[in-house]
Design a protein around this motif. Structure first.
Motif, mmCIF file in Angstrom:
data_model
loop_
_atom_site.group_PDB
_atom_site.id
_atom_site.type_symbol
_atom_site.label_atom_id
_atom_site.label_comp_id
_atom_site.label_asym_id
_atom_site.label_seq_id
_atom_site.Cartn_x
_atom_site.Cartn_y
_atom_site.Cartn_z
ATOM 1 N N GLU A 225 15.543 12.209 23.561
ATOM 2 C CA GLU A 225 14.912 11.797 24.828
ATOM 3 C C GLU A 225 15.581 12.391 26.065
ATOM 4 N N LEU A 240 10.041 8.594 25.886
ATOM 5 C CA LEU A 240 9.384 8.302 24.608
ATOM 6 C C LEU A 240 9.148 6.803 24.504
ATOM 7 N N GLY A 242 7.254 3.940 21.245
ATOM 8 C CA GLY A 242 6.383 3.857 20.078
ATOM 9 C C GLY A 242 6.999 4.692 18.972
ATOM 10 N N THR A 243 7.077 4.123 17.785
ATOM 11 C CA THR A 243 7.763 4.795 16.682
ATOM 12 C C THR A 243 6.986 4.603 15.389
ATOM 13 N N GLU A 261 3.525 -0.051 25.768
ATOM 14 C CA GLU A 261 4.990 0.067 25.900
ATOM 15 C C GLU A 261 5.355 1.374 26.591
ATOM 16 N N ALA A 323 12.516 2.435 28.503
ATOM 17 C CA ALA A 323 12.560 2.888 27.105
ATOM 18 C C ALA A 323 13.792 2.319 26.398
ATOM 19 N N ILE A 324 14.776 1.880 27.184
ATOM 20 C CA ILE A 324 16.018 1.393 26.567
ATOM 21 C C ILE A 324 16.425 0.017 27.095
ATOM 22 N N PHE A 346 25.962 3.436 23.991
ATOM 23 C CA PHE A 346 24.620 3.353 23.400
ATOM 24 C C PHE A 346 23.622 2.910 24.476
ATOM 25 N N ARG A 366 20.199 7.389 18.892
ATOM 26 C CA ARG A 366 20.343 8.079 17.599
ATOM 27 C C ARG A 366 21.788 8.551 17.478
ATOM 28 N N ALA A 379 20.451 0.956 16.788
ATOM 29 C CA ALA A 379 19.132 1.411 17.237
ATOM 30 C C ALA A 379 18.383 0.226 17.813
ATOM 31 N N GLY A 380 17.459 0.537 18.724
ATOM 32 C CA GLY A 380 16.695 -0.512 19.388
ATOM 33 C C GLY A 380 15.203 -0.259 19.335
ATOM 34 N N GLY A 382 11.361 -1.524 21.505
ATOM 35 C CA GLY A 382 10.737 -2.233 22.615
ATOM 36 C C GLY A 382 9.945 -3.422 22.099
ATOM 37 N N GLU A 395 11.047 -0.738 12.299
ATOM 38 C CA GLU A 395 11.239 0.407 13.209
ATOM 39 C C GLU A 395 12.725 0.667 13.439
ATOM 40 N N LYS A 399 14.839 4.108 12.459
ATOM 41 C CA LYS A 399 15.665 4.864 13.416
ATOM 42 C C LYS A 399 17.092 5.013 12.895
#
Ligand SMILES: C=C(O[C@@H]1C=C(C(=O)O)C=C[C@H]1O)C(=O)O
Length: 416
Positions: A225, A240, A242-243, A261, A323-324, A346, A366, A379-380, A382, A395, A399
């Motif tokens: 990202e 970014l 959606g995963t 999102e 996004a985070i 992170f 990542r 990893a997180g 939304g 998800e 990740k």
């Protein structure tokens, strides 16, 4: 002594034929980042500025606290190396390395630059030692071995902690405090005796080729990202959200939840950039593959920016993005802190700037943190009103696997 009165001298001390693979196997860098325009490897630090946080950059740029530069190197080459924690009130770190090695993917020539505080202070012995080791590389002391796994199996993710966190977020969404919050989980895996940072970095680079490899302090990672790329008064951001596993990437284009999102992120970044120029262009959504997983991506461009603006000014207006963190930002950050504690690097960012304060910064995701005998994975995802607890948990698993798998598999790493 005021920081702004420090003078830094920099000069190019050599140009070598070497590949990034060779360098990463031979040298343990203090900092590394592979950006869109090339990569920089920092060795040692001669200047570290820990003063400003993102929050106070919003009020005053730290640029006037940075050293004066006397340069024998052309403009546009990275000079300041940046790592910033997720928490906007915590200080970010801006450093100048003792040596910087730079190069780009499409050439095998690397340039070595040395920095020092006074023009008589260049440490010629250390320079010679570095140049000698690079000479050896040219001769081809390359490691072509088959590598056994670098880490053991991953410990299970804590689904009970996830359930609690998700419920707390759902409650805050329901009572209207927040629209979106990005929650994360951590887990560990033990290093094998074969573990080496350089090998781990090469594996991430090979498995996540569209991502940006980085290393700083005790972290390594490959970020998909782009937060900001600022060059010649034009800024680009490519958030970014959606995963899906790559085989199911098509679902993203019609998923109202994921599109919503993503829109929250795009709107927030556009608003941040609009505070600097009225020329902000939002391009069409696209799908972006980051190794085994795919995301929705949108490029946002800000044109005609003032030449006075630096990379950090733009980051101060947009980070941490939804996004985070989430939306509204302050409420989401508060909730994250109460559920997860401090995230540290992170969710923060890594970046570099040249002496015009142009540069690039990437979201620190990542990634793994080196804890000594174990690696910490994080990893997180939304969470919004239509999110489902189990799906979001999967998800997070995907990740984390995207980073764990390349380190865990038995791999023949050859140099094509
Ligand atoms: C938070 C992470 O990723 C972010 C969150 C995403 C999501 O909510 O689907 C997708 C990409 C990233 O913006 C992570 O990788 O840890």
């Amino acid at each position: 002594m005021k920081l702004s009165s420090i003078e830094i001298y920099r000069k190019q001390i050599g140009v070598f034929h070497a590949t990034l693979e060779d360098l990463l196997l031979a040298i343990d860098p203090t900092f590394f980042l592979e950006g869109r325009s090339g990569w920089v490897m920092g060795i040692g630090e001669i200047f570290v500025f820990h003063g400003a946080s993102l929050s106070n950059i919003r009020e005053a740029s730290p640029s006037n606290a940075l050293p004066k530069i006397h340069s024998e190197v052309e403009r546009g080459t990275p000079l300041y190396l940046i790592s910033a924690p997720f928490e906007p009130h915590s200080p970010l770190k801006i450093s100048i390395p003792e040596f910087a090695i730079t190069g780009s993917d499409n050439q095998d020539t690397v340039a070595v630059v040395a920095h020092c505080r006074q023009d008589s202070d260049f440490n010629y012995r250390r320079q010679q030692a570095l140049l000698d080791s690079l000479e050896q590389l040219q001769i081809g002391a390359m490691d072509r071995l088959n590598y056994p796994p670098l880490v053991e199996d991953l410990h299970r993710l804590d689904s009970i902690a996830w359930s609690d966190r998700f419920d707390r977020a759902a409650e805050a969404i329901q009572n209207g405090t927040i629209d979106k919050v990005v929650l994360s989980l951590t887990t560990t895996a033990t290093k094998t005796p074969a573990y080496k940072k350089g090998k781990a970095m090469l594996r991430l680079r090979k498995s996540l080729p569209t991502s940006h490899l980085f290393a700083t302090d005790s972290y390594i990672g490959a970020s998909p990202e782009l937060l900001v790329d600022l060059k010649n008064s034009v800024a680009i951001s490519k958030p970014l959200a959606g995963t899906r596993e790559t085989q199911r990437r098509g679902e993203l284009s019609s998923s109202t939840k994921d599109l919503r999102e993503h829109d929250i992120v795009v709107q927030s970044i556009s608003a941040g950039l609009l505070s600097h120029t009225n020329k902000v262009k939002v391009l069409a959504k696209e799908l972006f593959d980051a190794g085994p997983i795919s995301h929705i991506a949108t490029e946002i461009q800000a044109l005609d920016l003032s030449p006075e603006l630096g990379l950090l000014d733009l980051l101060g207006s947009i980070a941490p993005t939804p996004a985070i963190a989430g939306y509204p930002s302050d409420e989401a950050i508060e909730l994250i802190k109460s559920l997860e504690g401090e995230r540290g690097l992170f969710g923060g960012f890594v970046g570099f700037m040249d002496d015009t304060l142009d540069g690039e910064a990437y979201l620190a995701i990542r990634s793994v943190r080196d804890l000594g005998s174990d690696l910490l994975f994080q990893a997180g995802v939304g969470v919004i009103s239509s999110s489902e607890k189990d799906q979001e948990f999967h998800e997070i698993e995907h990740k984390i696997h995207a980073v764990h798998h390349p380190l865990h598999e038995s791999l023949a790493l050859t140099h094509e």
